[in-house]
Scaffold this motif. Sequence first.
Motif, mmCIF file in Angstrom:
data_model
loop_
_atom_site.group_PDB
_atom_site.id
_atom_site.type_symbol
_atom_site.label_atom_id
_atom_site.label_comp_id
_atom_site.label_asym_id
_atom_site.label_seq_id
_atom_site.Cartn_x
_atom_site.Cartn_y
_atom_site.Cartn_z
ATOM 1 N N ARG A 1 0.849 -1.189 0.000
ATOM 2 C CA ARG A 1 0.000 0.000 0.000
ATOM 3 C C ARG A 1 0.883 1.237 0.000
ATOM 4 N N SER A 2 0.502 2.215 -0.780
ATOM 5 C CA SER A 2 1.243 3.464 -0.806
ATOM 6 C C SER A 2 0.734 4.392 0.291
ATOM 7 N N ASP A 3 1.575 5.360 0.665
ATOM 8 C CA ASP A 3 1.179 6.355 1.647
ATOM 9 C C ASP A 3 2.039 7.602 1.451
ATOM 10 N N ASP A 4 1.892 8.571 2.332
ATOM 11 C CA ASP A 4 2.631 9.827 2.190
ATOM 12 C C ASP A 4 4.136 9.619 2.290
ATOM 13 N N THR A 5 4.563 8.652 3.100
ATOM 14 C CA THR A 5 5.999 8.377 3.226
ATOM 15 C C THR A 5 6.570 7.899 1.905
ATOM 16 N N VAL A 6 5.849 7.010 1.240
ATOM 17 C CA VAL A 6 6.286 6.512 -0.068
ATOM 18 C C VAL A 6 6.326 7.634 -1.083
ATOM 19 N N ARG A 7 5.272 8.409 -1.148
ATOM 20 C CA ARG A 7 5.218 9.518 -2.103
ATOM 21 C C ARG A 7 6.363 10.505 -1.871
ATOM 22 N N GLY A 8 6.642 10.804 -0.614
ATOM 23 C CA GLY A 8 7.721 11.731 -0.308
ATOM 24 C C GLY A 8 9.083 11.192 -0.716
ATOM 25 N N ALA A 9 9.325 9.910 -0.468
ATOM 26 C CA ALA A 9 10.613 9.306 -0.819
ATOM 27 C C ALA A 9 10.812 9.288 -2.332
ATOM 28 N N VAL A 10 9.760 9.010 -3.074
ATOM 29 C CA VAL A 10 9.862 8.988 -4.534
ATOM 30 C C VAL A 10 10.135 10.387 -5.070
ATOM 31 N N ARG A 11 9.460 11.368 -4.537
ATOM 32 C CA ARG A 11 9.705 12.747 -4.988
ATOM 33 C C ARG A 11 11.119 13.201 -4.654
ATOM 34 N N ASP A 12 11.609 12.830 -3.466
ATOM 35 C CA ASP A 12 12.985 13.171 -3.101
ATOM 36 C C ASP A 12 13.977 12.518 -4.062
ATOM 37 N N LEU A 13 13.697 11.285 -4.464
ATOM 38 C CA LEU A 13 14.548 10.570 -5.414
ATOM 39 C C LEU A 13 14.656 11.346 -6.728
ATOM 40 N N LEU A 14 13.536 11.822 -7.225
ATOM 41 C CA LEU A 14 13.542 12.530 -8.501
ATOM 42 C C LEU A 14 14.116 13.938 -8.378
ATOM 43 N N ARG A 15 14.003 14.542 -7.210
ATOM 44 C CA ARG A 15 14.542 15.896 -7.008
ATOM 45 C C ARG A 15 16.069 15.919 -6.965
ATOM 46 N N HIS A 16 16.686 14.799 -6.636
ATOM 47 C CA HIS A 16 18.126 14.780 -6.362
ATOM 48 C C HIS A 16 18.961 15.376 -7.502
ATOM 49 N N GLY A 17 18.573 15.115 -8.748
ATOM 50 C CA GLY A 17 19.345 15.611 -9.878
ATOM 51 C C GLY A 17 18.962 17.011 -10.315
ATOM 52 N N GLY A 18 17.982 17.607 -9.613
ATOM 53 C CA GLY A 18 17.545 18.952 -9.961
ATOM 54 C C GLY A 18 16.191 19.012 -10.623
ATOM 55 N N TYR A 19 15.592 17.860 -10.897
ATOM 56 C CA TYR A 19 14.262 17.810 -11.515
ATOM 57 C C TYR A 19 13.195 18.216 -10.499
ATOM 58 N N LYS A 20 12.098 18.815 -10.963
ATOM 59 C CA LYS A 20 11.003 19.211 -10.090
ATOM 60 C C LYS A 20 9.779 18.328 -10.364
ATOM 61 N N PRO A 21 9.509 17.339 -9.491
ATOM 62 C CA PRO A 21 8.422 16.374 -9.733
ATOM 63 C C PRO A 21 7.059 16.883 -9.291
ATOM 64 N N THR A 22 6.600 17.944 -9.922
ATOM 65 C CA THR A 22 5.319 18.530 -9.560
ATOM 66 C C THR A 22 4.487 18.775 -10.815
ATOM 67 N N GLY A 23 3.216 19.063 -10.611
ATOM 68 C CA GLY A 23 2.344 19.371 -11.738
ATOM 69 C C GLY A 23 2.319 18.256 -12.758
ATOM 70 N N ARG A 24 2.503 18.612 -14.027
ATOM 71 C CA ARG A 24 2.511 17.600 -15.079
ATOM 72 C C ARG A 24 3.756 16.726 -15.041
#
Length: 213
Positions: free
Chosen positions: A47-70
């Motif tokens: 099951r997914s939750d806020d912790t999972v969503r946050g970790a995935v977004r942090d993963l994508l942010r690491h290189g400078g990408y912004k995982p928001t919106g589209r």
Amino acid sequence: MLSLSVDPHPLLDVAAFTTTFSRPLGELGPSEALRGLLAIDAPAPLRSDDTVRGAVRDLLRHGGYKPTGRGKPASEYLVRAVTEGALGSINLAVDACNVVSLHSGLPISVVDLDRAQQPLRVGIAPAGSKYVFNASGQEIDLGGLLCLFDAEGPCANAVKDAQRTKTNGETTRTLTVLWGAKALPGRASEAARWYRALLSEAGGVTKDVALGA
């Protein structure tokens, strides 16, 4: 065994495998069992939750990408699409991907292995990188985003996969990449095990991928 090189990354916990189908995906038709799992409240081992969503977004942010919106992770898009009743069956390979991504909270890429050119590598796309992600010709800016690369360049990621390597009715072999995070220990491998079991039940034959530096 297929090899996939993975560039050093402090947050990434990637899992990958290949699948061979007995007939082209266009001849296999949808799986009612998989379609039944495309619901938020369907029985699932993860099951997914806020912790999972946050970790995935942090993963994508690491290189400078912004995982928001589209540009948000594909796993978040699935939750909205399923909630709104906007997600239908595509093919066996993609339906299984969507089921596991929906419930695990991990974005997952599925590419046609015969449309991707080896060697294959996972790494961060440089600034200015783009590719077309749908049949309408729309492009995504890949700068700073973790991507799967083949010999021609980036071809998949945790947001939108490239049109040139997507599965179609003629696909018989696929490569799956699960974009897991070290902040979620064991989650990528657990999701991969469930995913492979679903494909095996539907007649697909899965094999390990050798991950290396």
